[in-house]
Write a protein that holds these residues in place. Structure first.
Motif, PDB file in Angstrom:
ATOM      1  N   LEU B  56     -51.752 -10.796  14.188  1.00  0.00           N
ATOM      2  CA  LEU B  56     -50.547 -11.107  13.289  1.00  0.00           C
ATOM      3  C   LEU B  56     -50.885 -11.647  11.694  1.00  0.00           C
ATOM      4  O   LEU B  56     -51.269 -12.286  11.750  1.00  0.00           O
ATOM      5  CB  LEU B  56     -49.326 -10.584  13.349  1.00  0.00           C
ATOM      6  N   ALA B  57     -51.142 -10.342  10.599  1.00  0.00           N
ATOM      7  CA  ALA B  57     -51.373 -11.567   8.999  1.00  0.00           C
ATOM      8  C   ALA B  57     -50.898 -10.484   8.444  1.00  0.00           C
ATOM      9  O   ALA B  57     -50.365  -9.452   8.558  1.00  0.00           O
ATOM     10  CB  ALA B  57     -53.148 -11.389   9.160  1.00  0.00           C
ATOM     11  N   HIS B  58     -51.616 -10.654   6.922  1.00  0.00           N
ATOM     12  CA  HIS B  58     -51.289 -10.315   5.223  1.00  0.00           C
ATOM     13  C   HIS B  58     -52.507  -9.085   4.559  1.00  0.00           C
ATOM     14  O   HIS B  58     -53.006 -10.415   4.706  1.00  0.00           O
ATOM     15  CB  HIS B  58     -50.390 -11.161   5.073  1.00  0.00           C
ATOM     16  N   MET B  59     -52.142  -8.532   4.185  1.00  0.00           N
ATOM     17  CA  MET B  59     -52.702  -7.746   2.944  1.00  0.00           C
ATOM     18  C   MET B  59     -52.276  -7.321   2.080  1.00  0.00           C
ATOM     19  O   MET B  59     -51.389  -7.021   1.912  1.00  0.00           O
ATOM     20  CB  MET B  59     -53.745  -6.643   3.982  1.00  0.00           C
ATOM     21  N   ASN B  60     -53.266  -8.186   0.762  1.00  0.00           N
ATOM     22  CA  ASN B  60     -52.957  -7.733  -0.717  1.00  0.00           C
ATOM     23  C   ASN B  60     -54.109  -6.213  -0.971  1.00  0.00           C
ATOM     24  O   ASN B  60     -54.232  -5.938  -0.504  1.00  0.00           O
ATOM     25  CB  ASN B  60     -53.208  -8.566  -1.543  1.00  0.00           C
ATOM     26  N   ALA B  61     -53.995  -5.956  -1.905  1.00  0.00           N
ATOM     27  CA  ALA B  61     -54.799  -4.766  -2.589  1.00  0.00           C
ATOM     28  C   ALA B  61     -56.225  -5.209  -2.173  1.00  0.00           C
ATOM     29  O   ALA B  61     -56.730  -4.520  -1.952  1.00  0.00           O
ATOM     30  CB  ALA B  61     -54.581  -4.407  -3.826  1.00  0.00           C
ATOM     31  N   GLU B  62     -56.268  -6.010  -2.298  1.00  0.00           N
ATOM     32  CA  GLU B  62     -58.056  -6.667  -2.302  1.00  0.00           C
ATOM     33  C   GLU B  62     -58.068  -6.731  -0.685  1.00  0.00           C
ATOM     34  O   GLU B  62     -59.527  -6.079  -0.234  1.00  0.00           O
ATOM     35  CB  GLU B  62     -58.005  -7.730  -3.001  1.00  0.00           C
ATOM     36  N   ALA B  63     -57.230  -7.197  -0.057  1.00  0.00           N
ATOM     37  CA  ALA B  63     -58.158  -7.561   1.349  1.00  0.00           C
ATOM     38  C   ALA B  63     -57.731  -6.184   1.792  1.00  0.00           C
ATOM     39  O   ALA B  63     -58.478  -5.945   2.819  1.00  0.00           O
ATOM     40  CB  ALA B  63     -56.650  -8.000   1.884  1.00  0.00           C
ATOM     41  N   ILE B  64     -56.861  -5.009   1.478  1.00  0.00           N
ATOM     42  CA  ILE B  64     -57.547  -3.227   1.798  1.00  0.00           C
ATOM     43  C   ILE B  64     -58.850  -3.358   1.289  1.00  0.00           C
ATOM     44  O   ILE B  64     -59.374  -2.910   2.200  1.00  0.00           O
ATOM     45  CB  ILE B  64     -56.640  -3.600   1.230  1.00  0.00           C
ATOM     46  N   ALA B  65     -59.336  -3.492   0.046  1.00  0.00           N
ATOM     47  CA  ALA B  65     -60.201  -2.669  -0.404  1.00  0.00           C
ATOM     48  C   ALA B  65     -61.427  -3.582   0.584  1.00  0.00           C
ATOM     49  O   ALA B  65     -62.349  -2.264   0.444  1.00  0.00           O
ATOM     50  CB  ALA B  65     -60.621  -3.158  -1.722  1.00  0.00           C
ATOM     51  N   ARG B  66     -61.253  -5.069   0.261  1.00  0.00           N
ATOM     52  CA  ARG B  66     -62.626  -5.572   0.793  1.00  0.00           C
ATOM     53  C   ARG B  66     -63.470  -5.277   2.451  1.00  0.00           C
ATOM     54  O   ARG B  66     -64.148  -4.849   2.672  1.00  0.00           O
ATOM     55  CB  ARG B  66     -62.348  -7.057   1.174  1.00  0.00           C
ATOM     56  N   THR B  67     -61.600  -5.343   3.144  1.00  0.00           N
ATOM     57  CA  THR B  67     -61.272  -4.393   4.439  1.00  0.00           C
ATOM     58  C   THR B  67     -62.600  -3.314   4.619  1.00  0.00           C
ATOM     59  O   THR B  67     -63.538  -2.525   5.751  1.00  0.00           O
ATOM     60  CB  THR B  67     -60.273  -3.977   5.098  1.00  0.00           C
ATOM     61  N   ARG B  68     -62.210  -2.162   3.067  1.00  0.00           N
ATOM     62  CA  ARG B  68     -62.734  -0.665   3.619  1.00  0.00           C
ATOM     63  C   ARG B  68     -64.103  -1.056   2.976  1.00  0.00           C
ATOM     64  O   ARG B  68     -64.932  -0.289   3.727  1.00  0.00           O
ATOM     65  CB  ARG B  68     -62.100  -0.006   2.691  1.00  0.00           C
ATOM     66  N   GLU B  69     -64.573  -1.792   2.063  1.00  0.00           N
ATOM     67  CA  GLU B  69     -66.192  -1.775   1.935  1.00  0.00           C
ATOM     68  C   GLU B  69     -66.423  -2.445   2.530  1.00  0.00           C
ATOM     69  O   GLU B  69     -67.775  -1.445   2.946  1.00  0.00           O
ATOM     70  CB  GLU B  69     -65.877  -3.123   0.323  1.00  0.00           C
ATOM     71  N   THR B  70     -66.603  -3.249   3.030  1.00  0.00           N
ATOM     72  CA  THR B  70     -67.344  -3.856   4.545  1.00  0.00           C
ATOM     73  C   THR B  70     -67.017  -3.445   5.930  1.00  0.00           C
ATOM     74  O   THR B  70     -67.777  -3.905   6.622  1.00  0.00           O
ATOM     75  CB  THR B  70     -67.182  -5.467   4.347  1.00  0.00           C
ATOM     76  N   GLY B  71     -66.173  -3.028   6.060  1.00  0.00           N
ATOM     77  CA  GLY B  71     -66.433  -2.634   7.659  1.00  0.00           C
ATOM     78  C   GLY B  71     -65.348  -3.975   8.118  1.00  0.00           C
ATOM     79  O   GLY B  71     -65.220  -3.843   9.751  1.00  0.00           O
ATOM     80  N   PHE B  72     -65.369  -4.946   7.757  1.00  0.00           N
ATOM     81  CA  PHE B  72     -64.629  -6.102   8.381  1.00  0.00           C
ATOM     82  C   PHE B  72     -63.649  -6.589   8.119  1.00  0.00           C
ATOM     83  O   PHE B  72     -62.316  -6.508   6.764  1.00  0.00           O
ATOM     84  CB  PHE B  72     -64.989  -7.606   8.251  1.00  0.00           C
ATOM     85  N   ALA B  73     -62.577  -7.172   9.211  1.00  0.00           N
ATOM     86  CA  ALA B  73     -60.559  -7.198   8.557  1.00  0.00           C
ATOM     87  C   ALA B  73     -61.290  -8.500   7.972  1.00  0.00           C
ATOM     88  O   ALA B  73     -61.561  -9.872   8.169  1.00  0.00           O
ATOM     89  CB  ALA B  73     -60.235  -7.558   9.843  1.00  0.00           C
ATOM     90  N   HIS B  74     -60.608  -8.449   6.175  1.00  0.00           N
ATOM     91  CA  HIS B  74     -59.539  -9.480   5.054  1.00  0.00           C
ATOM     92  C   HIS B  74     -58.217  -9.330   5.648  1.00  0.00           C
ATOM     93  O   HIS B  74     -57.845  -8.213   5.478  1.00  0.00           O
ATOM     94  CB  HIS B  74     -60.483  -8.478   3.869  1.00  0.00           C
ATOM     95  N   PHE B  75     -57.767 -10.398   5.152  1.00  0.00           N
ATOM     96  CA  PHE B  75     -56.653 -10.986   4.587  1.00  0.00           C
ATOM     97  C   PHE B  75     -55.627 -12.100   3.351  1.00  0.00           C
ATOM     98  O   PHE B  75     -57.390 -12.340   3.120  1.00  0.00           O
ATOM     99  CB  PHE B  75     -55.619 -10.946   6.084  1.00  0.00           C
ATOM    100  N   TRP B  76     -55.356 -12.166   3.318  1.00  0.00           N
ATOM    101  CA  TRP B  76     -54.759 -12.873   2.923  1.00  0.00           C
ATOM    102  C   TRP B  76     -53.505 -13.492   2.948  1.00  0.00           C
ATOM    103  O   TRP B  76     -53.220 -13.368   3.672  1.00  0.00           O
ATOM    104  CB  TRP B  76     -53.614 -12.279   1.376  1.00  0.00           C
ATOM    105  N   SER B  77     -54.190 -15.535   2.817  1.00  0.00           N
ATOM    106  CA  SER B  77     -53.559 -16.268   3.117  1.00  0.00           C
ATOM    107  C   SER B  77     -52.465 -16.848   2.984  1.00  0.00           C
ATOM    108  O   SER B  77     -52.444 -17.136   1.458  1.00  0.00           O
ATOM    109  CB  SER B  77     -54.735 -17.546   3.853  1.00  0.00           C
TER     110      SER B  77
END
Lengths: 142, 142
Positions: B56-77
């Motif tokens: 379980l982690a947290h995402m901001n708008a950029e983390a969601i966008a990067r995840t969608r663009e790359t196909g790899f999970a990005h989060f906000w620390s």
């Protein structure tokens, strides 16, 4: 350390309390939830037979204690500012077979048997829509 | 409404932004994450083949966008105050097969294929301990 938390909960209710050594919290056998500044941890309910993610909510120390005492999932409603038992009006309770905690103890997994739809919309899971490539949401069948 | 969010994200980055009608947010096809006052939504990673809750982690708008663009999970620390890709140093990335959102759009489910242990402790899942009746934690085998 061998307190019986079912009968005599010793979970700290102090928001943001962080008495434990991080390594001990990750590797130890002491249950010491890391509540946030508002006294909450995130809780995730998983259907233990299907593995399906059903819902996400929040628990304070009292919600954890009530869940352990009764065997039914209780949460803290941030919008209503009160403790609630999932299904208390709908009857769609979540019977908790197992409680797990994550590495740094700020998240809890409830492995449950659901008595009905987990979502207030009457969907089996709250996660009933997927994001498509064009940026819109579509309903999932499973 | 038919914006291509992969190429041109229009997700609101305004913390606590809540432009949408609640019923539309629950029943509509528009992806409009309900970020909290710090600009985050909670994200849960589920192994799509086993159904296991991984982390379980947290995402901001950029983390969601990067995840969608790359196909790899990005989060906000929240602790480090930065965007991170899960596995960026360990190699234990999470390839995202599907993104789902919950009823009120303040939580996101990532259905993933994990390239290795999901937890930084090298456990397969961050949820590697269960709470026993006597209030202590024990390691789970699965």
């Amino acid at each position: 350390m061998a307190n019986n938390l079912s009968r005599n909960p010793v979970i700290s209710t102090q928001p943001g309390a962080s008495h434990a050594d991080p390594a001990d919290r990750e590797q130890g056998s002491l249950f010491q939830p890391r509540f946030d500044s508002t006294g909450l941890v995130t809780a995730v309910a998983i259907d233990r037979s299907t593995g399906r993610l059903l819902m996400l909510a929040h628990m304070n120390a009292e919600a954890i204690a009530r869940t352990r005492e009764t065997g039914f999932a209780h949460f803290w409603s941030r919008s209503r500012g009160c403790l609630w038992m999932k299904g208390e009006t709908s009857g769609h309770v979540l019977r908790v077979a197992e409680i797990r905690v994550d590495c740094d103890q700020d998240a809890i997994e409830l492995r449950v048997d659901a008595a009905g739809p987990a979502c207030h919309t009457l969907a089996p899971s709250c996660f009933y829509r997927r994001l498509t490539a064009d940026g819109t949401l579509e309903w999932v069948a499973d």
